[in-house]
Write an enzyme that holds these catalytic residues in place. Structure first.
Site, PDB file in Angstrom:
ATOM      1  N   GLY A  87      34.737  38.257  40.362  1.00 33.40           N
ATOM      2  CA  GLY A  87      35.561  39.372  39.872  1.00 33.40           C
ATOM      3  C   GLY A  87      34.718  40.613  39.595  1.00 33.40           C
ATOM      4  O   GLY A  87      33.495  40.603  39.768  1.00 33.40           O
ATOM      5  N   ARG A 135      40.438  29.262  45.370  1.00 29.47           N
ATOM      6  CA  ARG A 135      40.362  30.070  46.600  1.00 29.47           C
ATOM      7  C   ARG A 135      38.922  30.378  46.995  1.00 29.47           C
ATOM      8  O   ARG A 135      38.618  30.538  48.161  1.00 29.47           O
ATOM      9  CB  ARG A 135      41.039  31.446  46.378  1.00 29.47           C
ATOM     10  CG  ARG A 135      42.491  31.464  46.159  1.00 29.47           C
ATOM     11  CD  ARG A 135      42.970  32.918  45.953  1.00 29.47           C
ATOM     12  NE  ARG A 135      42.527  33.514  44.679  1.00 29.47           N
ATOM     13  CZ  ARG A 135      43.129  33.313  43.510  1.00 29.47           C
ATOM     14  NH1 ARG A 135      44.201  32.554  43.452  1.00 29.47           N
ATOM     15  NH2 ARG A 135      42.693  33.871  42.398  1.00 29.47           N
ATOM     16  N   SER A 136      38.050  30.494  46.023  1.00 28.77           N
ATOM     17  CA  SER A 136      36.687  30.976  46.307  1.00 28.77           C
ATOM     18  C   SER A 136      35.635  29.872  46.302  1.00 28.77           C
ATOM     19  O   SER A 136      34.468  30.137  46.623  1.00 28.77           O
ATOM     20  CB  SER A 136      36.287  32.021  45.261  1.00 28.77           C
ATOM     21  OG  SER A 136      37.256  33.025  45.181  1.00 28.77           O
ATOM     22  N   CYS A 168      36.595  46.272  25.861  1.00 30.28           N
ATOM     23  CA  CYS A 168      35.712  47.360  26.317  1.00 30.28           C
ATOM     24  C   CYS A 168      35.911  48.666  25.544  1.00 30.28           C
ATOM     25  O   CYS A 168      34.948  49.340  25.173  1.00 30.28           O
ATOM     26  CB  CYS A 168      35.907  47.602  27.809  1.00 30.28           C
ATOM     27  SG  CYS A 168      37.614  47.497  28.347  1.00 30.28           S
ATOM     28  N   GLN A 178      41.363  55.460  30.357  1.00 28.02           N
ATOM     29  CA  GLN A 178      40.648  54.274  30.803  1.00 28.02           C
ATOM     30  C   GLN A 178      40.677  54.090  32.324  1.00 28.02           C
ATOM     31  O   GLN A 178      41.701  54.246  32.987  1.00 28.02           O
ATOM     32  CB  GLN A 178      41.225  53.034  30.090  1.00 28.02           C
ATOM     33  CG  GLN A 178      40.962  53.093  28.590  1.00 28.02           C
ATOM     34  CD  GLN A 178      41.449  51.882  27.799  1.00 28.02           C
ATOM     35  OE1 GLN A 178      42.027  52.051  26.741  1.00 28.02           O
ATOM     36  NE2 GLN A 178      41.215  50.679  28.298  1.00 28.02           N
ATOM     37  N   PRO A 229      50.634  45.585  43.832  1.00 24.59           N
ATOM     38  CA  PRO A 229      50.167  46.519  42.792  1.00 24.59           C
ATOM     39  C   PRO A 229      49.888  45.839  41.457  1.00 24.59           C
ATOM     40  O   PRO A 229      50.559  44.872  41.088  1.00 24.59           O
ATOM     41  CB  PRO A 229      51.333  47.515  42.671  1.00 24.59           C
ATOM     42  CG  PRO A 229      52.524  46.801  43.196  1.00 24.59           C
ATOM     43  CD  PRO A 229      52.036  45.813  44.218  1.00 24.59           C
ATOM     44  N   HIS A 278      35.361  54.332  30.834  1.00 22.64           N
ATOM     45  CA  HIS A 278      36.443  54.729  29.934  1.00 22.64           C
ATOM     46  C   HIS A 278      35.971  55.933  29.090  1.00 22.64           C
ATOM     47  O   HIS A 278      34.817  55.967  28.653  1.00 22.64           O
ATOM     48  CB  HIS A 278      36.781  53.608  28.950  1.00 22.64           C
ATOM     49  CG  HIS A 278      37.386  52.385  29.561  1.00 22.64           C
ATOM     50  ND1 HIS A 278      37.824  52.293  30.859  1.00 22.64           N
ATOM     51  CD2 HIS A 278      37.631  51.161  29.001  1.00 22.64           C
ATOM     52  CE1 HIS A 278      38.324  51.091  31.081  1.00 22.64           C
ATOM     53  NE2 HIS A 278      38.211  50.377  29.979  1.00 22.64           N
TER      54      HIS A 278
HETATM   55  N1  LIG Z   1      37.361  44.932  33.751  1.00 18.97           N
HETATM   56  C1  LIG Z   1      36.931  45.224  32.516  1.00 18.97           C
HETATM   57  O1  LIG Z   1      36.550  46.349  32.162  1.00 18.97           O
HETATM   58  C2  LIG Z   1      36.886  44.156  31.492  1.00 18.97           C
HETATM   59  C3  LIG Z   1      36.201  44.421  30.324  1.00 18.97           C
HETATM   60  C4  LIG Z   1      36.134  43.437  29.362  1.00 18.97           C
HETATM   61  C5  LIG Z   1      36.731  42.233  29.597  1.00 18.97           C
HETATM   62  N2  LIG Z   1      37.393  41.986  30.746  1.00 18.97           N
HETATM   63  C6  LIG Z   1      37.998  40.665  30.925  1.00 18.97           C
HETATM   64  O2  LIG Z   1      37.279  39.942  31.925  1.00 18.97           O
HETATM   65  C7  LIG Z   1      38.179  39.125  32.647  1.00 18.97           C
HETATM   66  C8  LIG Z   1      38.057  39.387  34.136  1.00 18.97           C
HETATM   67  O3  LIG Z   1      38.281  40.756  34.427  1.00 18.97           O
HETATM   68  P1  LIG Z   1      37.949  41.379  35.862  1.00 18.97           P
HETATM   69  O4  LIG Z   1      38.215  42.819  35.690  1.00 18.97           O
HETATM   70  O5  LIG Z   1      36.612  40.937  36.366  1.00 18.97           O
HETATM   71  O6  LIG Z   1      39.107  40.706  36.782  1.00 18.97           O
HETATM   72  P2  LIG Z   1      39.104  40.411  38.340  1.00 18.97           P
HETATM   73  O7  LIG Z   1      38.286  41.404  39.088  1.00 18.97           O
HETATM   74  O8  LIG Z   1      40.524  40.241  38.702  1.00 18.97           O
HETATM   75  O9  LIG Z   1      38.358  38.970  38.470  1.00 18.97           O
HETATM   76  C9  LIG Z   1      38.918  37.779  37.979  1.00 18.97           C
HETATM   77  C10 LIG Z   1      37.931  36.623  38.186  1.00 18.97           C
HETATM   78  O10 LIG Z   1      38.484  35.418  37.627  1.00 18.97           O
HETATM   79  C11 LIG Z   1      38.461  34.386  38.617  1.00 18.97           C
HETATM   80  N3  LIG Z   1      39.553  33.422  38.439  1.00 18.97           N
HETATM   81  C12 LIG Z   1      40.882  33.639  38.567  1.00 18.97           C
HETATM   82  N4  LIG Z   1      41.555  32.487  38.361  1.00 18.97           N
HETATM   83  C13 LIG Z   1      40.623  31.532  38.099  1.00 18.97           C
HETATM   84  C14 LIG Z   1      40.684  30.132  37.840  1.00 18.97           C
HETATM   85  N5  LIG Z   1      41.851  29.487  37.769  1.00 18.97           N
HETATM   86  N6  LIG Z   1      39.533  29.464  37.627  1.00 18.97           N
HETATM   87  C15 LIG Z   1      38.343  30.096  37.688  1.00 18.97           C
HETATM   88  N7  LIG Z   1      38.213  31.421  37.944  1.00 18.97           N
HETATM   89  C16 LIG Z   1      39.340  32.127  38.149  1.00 18.97           C
HETATM   90  C17 LIG Z   1      38.615  35.153  39.914  1.00 18.97           C
HETATM   91  O11 LIG Z   1      38.222  34.330  41.018  1.00 18.97           O
HETATM   92  P3  LIG Z   1      38.799  34.596  42.510  1.00 18.97           P
HETATM   93  O12 LIG Z   1      37.949  35.680  43.094  1.00 18.97           O
HETATM   94  O13 LIG Z   1      38.585  33.272  43.161  1.00 18.97           O
HETATM   95  O14 LIG Z   1      40.232  34.972  42.363  1.00 18.97           O
HETATM   96  C18 LIG Z   1      37.649  36.312  39.658  1.00 18.97           C
HETATM   97  O15 LIG Z   1      36.305  35.862  39.787  1.00 18.97           O
HETATM   98  C19 LIG Z   1      39.545  39.369  32.031  1.00 18.97           C
HETATM   99  O16 LIG Z   1      39.752  38.419  31.000  1.00 18.97           O
HETATM  100  C20 LIG Z   1      39.423  40.726  31.418  1.00 18.97           C
HETATM  101  O17 LIG Z   1      40.322  40.912  30.349  1.00 18.97           O
HETATM  102  C21 LIG Z   1      37.473  42.918  31.711  1.00 18.97           C
END
Ligand SMILES: NC(=O)c1ccc[n+]([C@@H]2O[C@H](COP(=O)([O-])OP(=O)(O)OC[C@H]3O[C@@H](n4cnc5c(N)ncnc54)[C@H](OP(=O)(O)O)[C@@H]3O)[C@@H](O)[C@H]2O)c1
Length: 331
Positions: A10, A37-38, A126, A153, A178, A235
């Site tokens: 992710g 999937r991965s 964040c 953000q 989306p 942000h």
């Molecule tokens: N983005 C930010 O700024 C931010 C900041 C702080 C915290 N967070 C938190 O961090 C988390 C991820 O955010 P992101 O932005 O990185 O999202 P993202 O880009 O959508 O990535 C999600 C990740 O989770 C994996 N995943 C999904 N379902 C899963 C499962 N059943 N078992 C194991 N892995 C699984 C996905 O794998 P696949 O590739 O296989 O789908 C991918 O590696 C969220 O909880 C979010 O709230 C995000």
């Protein structure tokens, strides 16, 4: 040291791998975990190729630390299993942040509170992290009593799907899957996370509750409006803060210069102020546009920008792991 990165494919997970490598965290074996999937997909870390493994395979390998960024539901279900097996979990989701038995850690502020009993440690939201880092020394010196914050953000805060939506819209296409209920490119959405019964969004309430928990100060009155903008890189936050003590602007600047994790970027005569483009890929919380609120005493306005994927997520989590390592709490 065996290190599991859950959500390794992710946006946050990818940044996590970069930060672990940049900071030379002593990883001897990486366990990248993602969805079914991965599994089997190859990722590169420090010049070596690693295959993505399943959650159960990572658990069976008994990593010293597991950094979770795969959403709240997965953290709620899986973090206790890792903790029970002796792994320390650092969790980036909102699953454990307000649990009174879990610590909510920003290393510059409260890493010293960590002990061997902390098996699941929460990384704050964040938008909260950059706010509290910017306020840390000012709060110690003048005591913040009321904070009004409006955020701008980045779409990277929502994950890969949101970045894809914005890029497809920007290319004149209709986004296939989306992330938002409305167009985001050329638009602004006053809506981050789900609406609550009180009319605020969950993101807004996270800022209220997490700030009080991190500063251990329930008396701070904070009100937030959190807004998604079609931006990549970080942000931004317009922060209006009222203090109990009178302040001097020159001293505020000096305190910010001395604040760990903060970089003062404030030279308006030369059009210098923090922007997401300047924060992108960096760990510092940038603070500028410092000025008095002329409508009431003891009140400061400032503009705070940070890369949400770095200090807002990956860097903060890796810094927590570094503290645990220094304290001898990772086995
Ligand atoms: N983005 C930010 O700024 C931010 C900041 C702080 C915290 N967070 C938190 O961090 C988390 C991820 O955010 P992101 O932005 O990185 O999202 P993202 O880009 O959508 O990535 C999600 C990740 O989770 C994996 N995943 C999904 N379902 C899963 C499962 N059943 N078992 C194991 N892995 C699984 C996905 O794998 P696949 O590739 O296989 O789908 C991918 O590696 C969220 O909880 C979010 O709230 C995000």
């Amino acid at each position: 040291m065996k290190v599991a990165v859950v959500g390794a494919t992710g946006l946050v997970g990818t940044e996590m791998l970069k930060v672990l490598a940049e900071r030379n965290f002593p990883v001897t074996e990486l366990l990248p975990v993602a969805s079914a999937r991965s599994v089997g997909q190859e990722i590169e870390f420090q010049g070596k190729k690693y295959k993505v493994v399943s959650m159960d395979d990572a658990l069976a390998a008994r990593p010293a630390v597991a950094i979770f960024s795969a959403g709240g539901a997965i953290s709620l279900q899986e973090a206790p299993r890792f903790a029970a097996a002796g792994t320390v979990v650092i969790d980036n989701s909102s699953a454990w942040r307000m649990d009174p038995t879990k610590k909510l850690v920003v290393p510059e502020i409260n890493a010293h509170t960590l002990t061997a009993d902390d098996k699941i440690i929460a990384n704050p939201n964040c938008s909260t992290i950059q706010l509290v880092v910017a306020l840390n020394e000012l709060h110690k010196r003048y005591r913040a009593t009321r904070i009004v914050v409006s955020t701008y953000q980045s779409v990277t805060g929502t994950g890969k799907q949101a970045v894809d939506q914005m890029m497809q819209e920007r290319a004149g296409q209709t986004a296939g899957n989306p992330a938002y209920p409305h167009r985001i490119d050329l638009n602004v959405l006053p809506h981050i996370d789900v609406f609550q019964d009180n009319g605020y969004t969950k993101e807004e309430m996270k800022m209220v509750l997490e700030t009080k928990k991190i500063f251990r100060d329930d008396s701070i009155r904070l009100t937030a409006t959190t807004v998604r903008v079609p931006v990549i890189g970080g942000h931004s936050e317009a922060v209006n803060v009222e203090f109990a003590q009178e302040f001097d602007l020159a001293e505020v600047r000096e305190l910010l210069r001395q604040t760990e994790g903060v970089e003062l970027v404030d030279d308006v005569k030369n059009n210098v102020y923090p922007m997401p483009q300047g924060a992108h890929g960096r760990d510092a919380v940038l603070v500028g546009r410092l000025r008095r609120d002329e409508t009431q005493p003891k009140t400061l306005n400032m503009w705070v920008v940070a890369d949400n994927l770095r200090k807002g997520a990956a860097t903060n989590a890796v810094q927590i792991a570094e503290v645990l390592l220094e304290m001898g709490l990772l086995k």
